[in-house]
Write an enzyme that holds these catalytic residues in place. Structure first.
Site, PDB file in Angstrom:
ATOM      1  N   TYR A 162     -12.434  26.689  15.672  1.00 53.93           N
ATOM      2  CA  TYR A 162     -11.625  25.824  16.528  1.00 53.93           C
ATOM      3  C   TYR A 162     -12.362  25.265  17.726  1.00 53.93           C
ATOM      4  CZ  TYR A 162      -9.844  30.704  16.962  1.00 53.93           C
ATOM      5  OH  TYR A 162      -9.708  32.053  16.979  1.00 53.93           O
TER       6      TYR A 162
ATOM      7  N   CYS B 172     -26.180  28.827   6.137  1.00 50.69           N
ATOM      8  CA  CYS B 172     -26.376  27.596   5.378  1.00 50.69           C
ATOM      9  C   CYS B 172     -25.174  26.679   5.527  1.00 50.69           C
ATOM     10  CB  CYS B 172     -26.610  27.932   3.920  1.00 50.69           C
ATOM     11  SG  CYS B 172     -28.017  29.007   3.742  1.00 50.69           S
TER      12      CYS B 172
END
Ligand SMILES: *Cc1c(COP(=O)(O)O)cnc(C)c1O
Length: 463
Positions: free
Chosen positions: A364, A391
């Site tokens: 968030y 990744c």
């Protein structure tokens, strides 16, 4: 700041958001006491110490990344909340923010109660000796097994979240020959969004029973009829990272309205009211949270005023801070691995952790601060983005920060205010080994949650 989901993944190549600070701080070596735990200082070597322990020796002994938790700070915050609310109110620490057996013992010793919302959290609390009557069980979909364990243990309250659960808890209690103390969680039509409140007529969320359409009143009616339940009060939780009490004002007004309706319809005055948690902390120097005594005073005044106006006796108040207690007590210690300067844009600084130990930035757009802690530096400030080793391009720890331009691989960085919702939300993404929680106090360091090992990972993978 709003987020829009995109199938390509979270945004990353953006510009500084509007209203964001663009000027570097006056002194990059300064440690703002608002965001660091109280025993954090820079020593004569220029390195940061916490609880009397140099971060370089913490890194050497326990490795990085590591969560470093300041026990004195944790206990001081517990006491501040306890004292602010006084003997006529209860403070329930929200265990989901961060829970371990050491934390449970500190809470017990400091006179706090504990919210749990799963069997695992309940088991942790009980195994560390928290008296069951000081535990509250939450959750919007508690399993029958969770309910049984909680009732059997004798938890002080279960917060009922749905019509199904009213029946479920009542039948478990009756079967076990108990009368379970319960509260009903209501949604009051106030949603906290950090710096603003949105008041709505209808609640579009999974938690609780809505006041507006009479569901909450109906839930009270049903709960009062069941022998297995002792309805002790109404619960409301309006959100997280809240900086002022105006949202609680609206919530208390509406909850007291329900208490009055219950008295008028059933001749019962419910003796308790819980206004939930969600009190904000400083993640950066821009944040200005209220002190517990200010919050306690404001909430007590609001509840007293609303009850007096409604002709009700003032119920016992409880609150449930999680982040506001544990958040500021810890920082995450990382080692710098690679540094990638992008001319005219920013410098990407990669550390040895990332979204597996702090998902909040990716989840968030949470903002954090960061500092070079293994030494001080007089170098120029450089606009940086601290990223992890996963990744994912959205694997960002600190979106925008100023770090000294002479930063080099091997330097230690610390991200403060990671005590809440970081270890507790940590994952094994990329088969990362979740970092330890190291507690410091009076010049001593000890591990309370150890680092995961490859054996831990492989033990679950039974091939
Ligand atoms: C999450 C939660 C809390 C704690 O929220 P913080 O923001 O950590 O204070 C308290 N009560 C309930 C019901 C919650 O869901």
């Amino acid at each position: 700041m709003s987020r829009s989901a995109h199938p390509a993944g979270p945004r990353y190549a953006d510009v500084l958001p509007e209203g964001h600070y663009t000027a570097p701080p006056a002194d990059l070596n300064a440690l703002d006491p608002k965001v660091w735990s109280r025993t954090v200082t820079r020593n004569a070597d220029g390195a940061v110490e916490v609880g009397g322990v140099d971060v370089r020796s913490l890194a050497a002994e326990f490795g990085t990344p590591a969560y470093v938790l300041d026990e004195d700070d944790f206990r001081a915050r517990c006491r501040a909340w306890r004292e602010a609310f006084g003997p006529d109110a209860d403070v329930f620490y929200a265990g989901k923010a961060f829970l371990s057996r050491a934390v449970v013992r500190w809470l017990h010793e400091e006179g706090l109660n504990l919210d749990v919302c799963s069997e695992g959290e309940l088991a942790t609390a009980l195994s560390a000796g928290m008296p069951a009557e000081r535990i509250a069980l939450h959750g919007n979909n508690k399993s029958v097994r969770e309910i049984e364990r909680a009732v059997e243990a004798g938890v002080g309250r279960i917060v009922l979240d749905s019509f199904q659960e009213i029946v479920r808890v009542a039948s478990v209690a009756e079967r076990l020959g108990r009368r379970q103390r319960v509260q009903i969680r209501v949604t009051v039509g106030v949603e906290a969004h950090t710096h603003e409140f949105i008041a709505t007529a209808h609640e579009d969320q999974k938690f609780g029973l809505a006041l507006a359409d009479g569901q909450a009143a109906e839930a009270v009616r049903r709960a009062l009829m069941l022998d297995g339940l002792e309805l002790i009060g109404i619960h409301s939780h309006i959100g997280s990272q809240i900086f002022d009490t105006s949202g609680f004002e609206v919530a208390a007004h509406r909850v007291v309205g329900l208490l009055k309706q219950v008295r008028d319809e059933h001749g019962v005055e419910l003796p308790e009211i819980d206004l939930g948690g969600g009190l904000g902390i400083a993640y950066t120097s821009q944040d200005d949270p209220r002190e517990p005594h200010e919050i306690a005073k404001a909430l007590a005044e609001i509840v007293t005023r609303e009850c007096t106006a409604a002709g009700l006796s003032v119920p016992r108040l409880s609150v449930e801070p999680g982040r506001a207690i544990v958040g500021p007590t810890a920082f995450t210690l990382y080692e710098v691995g690679t540094i990638k300067p992008l001319e005219g844009l920013r410098t990407y600084v990669s550390v040895d952790g990332g979204m597996s130990d702090n998902i909040r930035t990716a989840l968030y757009d949470a903002e954090y601060s960061v500092a070079l802690v293994s030494r001080s530096s007089d170098a120029e400030p450089m606009l940086s983005r601290v990223v992890g080793k996963h990744c994912e391009s959205g694997d960002i720890v600190v979106r925008d920060a100023f770090l000294p331009a002479d930063l080099a691989p091997g330097d230690l960085l610390a991200v403060p205010a990671t005590g809440a919702y970081c270890r507790s939300m940590a994952s094994n993404y990329n088969h990362a080994l979740r970092p330890p929680v190291v507690v410091v106090k009076d010049g001593q360091a000890r591990v309370i949650v150890r680092r995961e090992t490859e054996e831990d990972l492989l033990r679950l993978d039974i091939g």
